[in-house]
Design a protein around this motif. Structure first.
Motif, PDB file in Angstrom:
ATOM      1  N   ALA A  13       0.836  -1.188   0.000  1.00 20.84           N
ATOM      2  CA  ALA A  13       0.000   0.000   0.000  1.00 20.84           C
ATOM      3  C   ALA A  13       0.876   1.244   0.000  1.00 20.84           C
ATOM      4  CB  ALA A  13      -0.902   0.006   1.238  1.00 20.84           C
ATOM      5  N   HIS A  14       0.402   2.309  -0.669  1.00 19.81           N
ATOM      6  CA  HIS A  14       1.125   3.568  -0.636  1.00 19.81           C
ATOM      7  C   HIS A  14       0.149   4.706  -0.814  1.00 19.81           C
ATOM      8  CE1 HIS A  14       0.735   3.197  -4.999  1.00 19.81           C
ATOM      9  NE2 HIS A  14       1.069   4.458  -5.098  1.00 19.81           N
ATOM     10  N   THR A  15       0.550   5.884  -0.341  1.00 18.44           N
ATOM     11  CA  THR A  15      -0.259   7.086  -0.477  1.00 18.44           C
ATOM     12  C   THR A  15       0.610   8.155  -1.114  1.00 18.44           C
ATOM     13  OG1 THR A  15      -1.533   6.537   1.492  1.00 18.44           O
ATOM     14  CG2 THR A  15      -1.611   8.819   0.762  1.00 18.44           C
ATOM     15  N   SER A  26      -4.249   5.473   6.106  1.00 17.29           N
ATOM     16  CA  SER A  26      -5.174   5.082   5.055  1.00 17.29           C
ATOM     17  C   SER A  26      -6.411   5.961   5.084  1.00 17.29           C
ATOM     18  CB  SER A  26      -5.592   3.615   5.228  1.00 17.29           C
ATOM     19  OG  SER A  26      -6.637   3.286   4.336  1.00 17.29           O
ATOM     20  N   ASP A 284      -9.054  11.662  -3.336  1.00 21.61           N
ATOM     21  CA  ASP A 284      -8.594  10.431  -2.690  1.00 21.61           C
ATOM     22  C   ASP A 284      -9.142   9.225  -3.438  1.00 21.61           C
ATOM     23  OD1 ASP A 284      -7.252  11.775  -0.673  1.00 21.61           O
ATOM     24  OD2 ASP A 284      -8.981  11.773   0.675  1.00 21.61           O
ATOM     25  N   LEU A 286      -8.865   4.995  -3.173  1.00 25.47           N
ATOM     26  CA  LEU A 286      -8.409   3.826  -2.429  1.00 25.47           C
ATOM     27  C   LEU A 286      -8.757   2.573  -3.213  1.00 25.47           C
ATOM     28  CD1 LEU A 286      -7.405   2.261   0.087  1.00 25.47           C
ATOM     29  CD2 LEU A 286      -9.697   2.570   1.066  1.00 25.47           C
ATOM     30  N   ASN A 316      -4.491  11.978  -4.102  1.00 20.90           N
ATOM     31  CA  ASN A 316      -3.937  10.893  -3.293  1.00 20.90           C
ATOM     32  C   ASN A 316      -4.361   9.558  -3.884  1.00 20.90           C
ATOM     33  OD1 ASN A 316      -2.880  12.478  -0.883  1.00 20.90           O
ATOM     34  ND2 ASN A 316      -5.032  13.118  -0.889  1.00 20.90           N
ATOM     35  N   GLU A 318      -4.000   5.409  -3.178  1.00 18.78           N
ATOM     36  CA  GLU A 318      -3.614   4.379  -2.223  1.00 18.78           C
ATOM     37  C   GLU A 318      -3.974   3.013  -2.812  1.00 18.78           C
ATOM     38  OE1 GLU A 318      -4.461   3.320   2.510  1.00 18.78           O
ATOM     39  OE2 GLU A 318      -5.370   5.070   1.544  1.00 18.78           O
ATOM     40  N   GLU A 320      -3.694  -1.253  -2.540  1.00 17.51           N
ATOM     41  CA  GLU A 320      -3.437  -2.405  -1.672  1.00 17.51           C
ATOM     42  C   GLU A 320      -3.297  -3.701  -2.449  1.00 17.51           C
ATOM     43  OE1 GLU A 320      -6.612  -2.335   1.173  1.00 17.51           O
ATOM     44  OE2 GLU A 320      -5.778  -0.617   2.279  1.00 17.51           O
TER      45      GLU A 320
END
Length: 392
Positions: A13-15, A26, A284, A286, A316, A318, A320
């Motif tokens: 995982a990264h942001t 997260s 954002d 995810l 951003n 993110e 996983e």
């Protein structure tokens, strides 16, 4: 400045963001609750409030009903119904919970939820139109649910005008296989303040578009969240905004890819004109571990027309899981392209007209995808009025 982040191989995982790096944090960890007490009154130092002028918004955080309402007008195509359901019935649909204190207060004290229902397999040839108008009646808590049935196709145009302090909860449920477009227009008087949470729930193999047009209001903060209820869903988030001196226009998006083989595409463009004009865009995305086959991209562009304007842009991303089709983001803020202006002026076009053409071209990629002709025309005319006012 410009940033493009391609897909990152591997499962870590990264942001990423343009303006900040927050390792090991997260977006999924942010509080979401129907309980107002789960959210302390913000002071502006919190990550989700650090760009917002909270000192101008105190009334929005008080845990109390006001009983005030906006003037409501609607145009409903045949087959579309309008009714009211309780907050408890709304929650029973499995809708996303509020994600900040203002949204939790609006949900708790709206007094009921206006439900616009589009039946399954309906194919609307005209948009649903809702106009909300403020007459400076104090803080209003509003709550709207748009539910589109399986395999239906619908466009909803929601307009906000007048003078108001308006705290809004809006949920769009796109049934399996449906095709839904929501256009929300913020054309408030500059004395108005508008905080909103818009949730778009995308069904299996459904297509949902959320289009934000923000041209007026002293402070406007619009949080748009997209979630998926099954594989094959597609979400498109589009936005156009124009900030004048003294305006704070803030757009925040959270695309939560928790289902496999879904896609999302976000594109927001804004222009700023005048000293103290301010915009904020937060994007954002995810991609959870289970969301294999995801394809996502987000883009924000800002055009500074005068000195003294400020645009903050923070994408951003993110991830996983490495088993995705693609993921990336880009952000850029800059001034007029002198070469474009020179090219037009060298061909005999006066500078004011040349500037107008450059701005129209800047917004064209987003405006052309609204697909509601009268909204497109109104938007471009409104932008040209803003330009003319700034040049006066």
């Amino acid at each position: 400045m410009s940033l493009l982040t391609p897909q990152r191989p591997g499962g870590g995982a990264h942001t990423d963001s343009v303006a900040t790096m927050v390792p090991d944090q997260s977006r999924a960890e942010r509080t979401a609750s129907f309980d107002v007490s789960a959210f302390p009154v913000p002071h502006g130092r919190e990550e989700e409030w650090r760009f917002t002028p909270v000192d101008r918004l105190g009334a929005f955080f008080r845990d109390e009903a006001t009983g005030a309402s906006l003037t409501w007008a609607d145009e409903l195509p045949g087959g579309v119904t309008l009714s009211t359901v309780s907050v408890e019935e709304w929650r029973a649909l499995g809708v996303p919970a509020p994600q900040d204190r203002a949204a939790a207060v609006a949900a708790a004290h709206s007094g009921g939820v206006a439900l616009v229902d589009v039946p399954a397999e309906a194919e609307l040839t005209e948009p649903v139109r809702i106009r909300l108008d403020g007459t400076d009646q104090g803080l209003v808590h509003g709550h709207l649910l748009v539910r589109v049935g399986r395999f239906a196709k619908a466009t909803v145009v929601l307009e906000h005008t007048g003078v108001a302090d308006y705290s809004e909860m809006l949920t769009v449920i796109a049934g399996d296989g449906s095709d839904v477009t929501l256009v929300t227009v913020q054309e408030w008087d500059d004395r108005s303040h508008h905080l909103a949470q818009h949730d778009v729930v995308v069904g299996r193999d459904a297509t949902a578009r959320h289009i934000a047009v923000t041209l007026g209001g002293g402070v406007v903060r619009l949080n748009t969240n997209a979630t998926y209820r099954g594989p094959g869903g597609s979400f498109e988030g589009l936005g156009v905004y124009f900030s004048d001196a003294g305006q704070h226009l803030e757009h925040r998006l959270f695309v939560d890819h928790e289902a496999p083989h879904c896609r999302s595409n976000v594109e927001y463009k804004g222009a700023l004109q005048g000293d103290t004009a301010r915009t904020v865009w937060i994007g954002d995305v995810l991609i959870r571990a289970a969301a294999e086959g995801t394809d996502t991209y987000e883009l924000n562009r800002n055009l500074l027309l005068t000195e003294g304007a400020r645009a903050d842009s923070v994408p951003n991303l993110e991830i996983e899981t490495g088993e995705i089709e693609g993921a990336g983001h880009a952000s850029a803020t800059g001034r007029f392209d002198d070469e474009q202006l020179f090219y037009l002026m060298a061909r005999g076009i006066p500078e004011p007209e040349a500037r107008r053409l450059v701005v129209r071209g800047f917004f064209a990629s987003v405006v052309g995808r609204i697909h509601v002709p009268e909204v497109q025309e109104h938007l471009m005319l409104a932008i040209e009025r803003e330009l003319a006012a700034g040049a006066a």
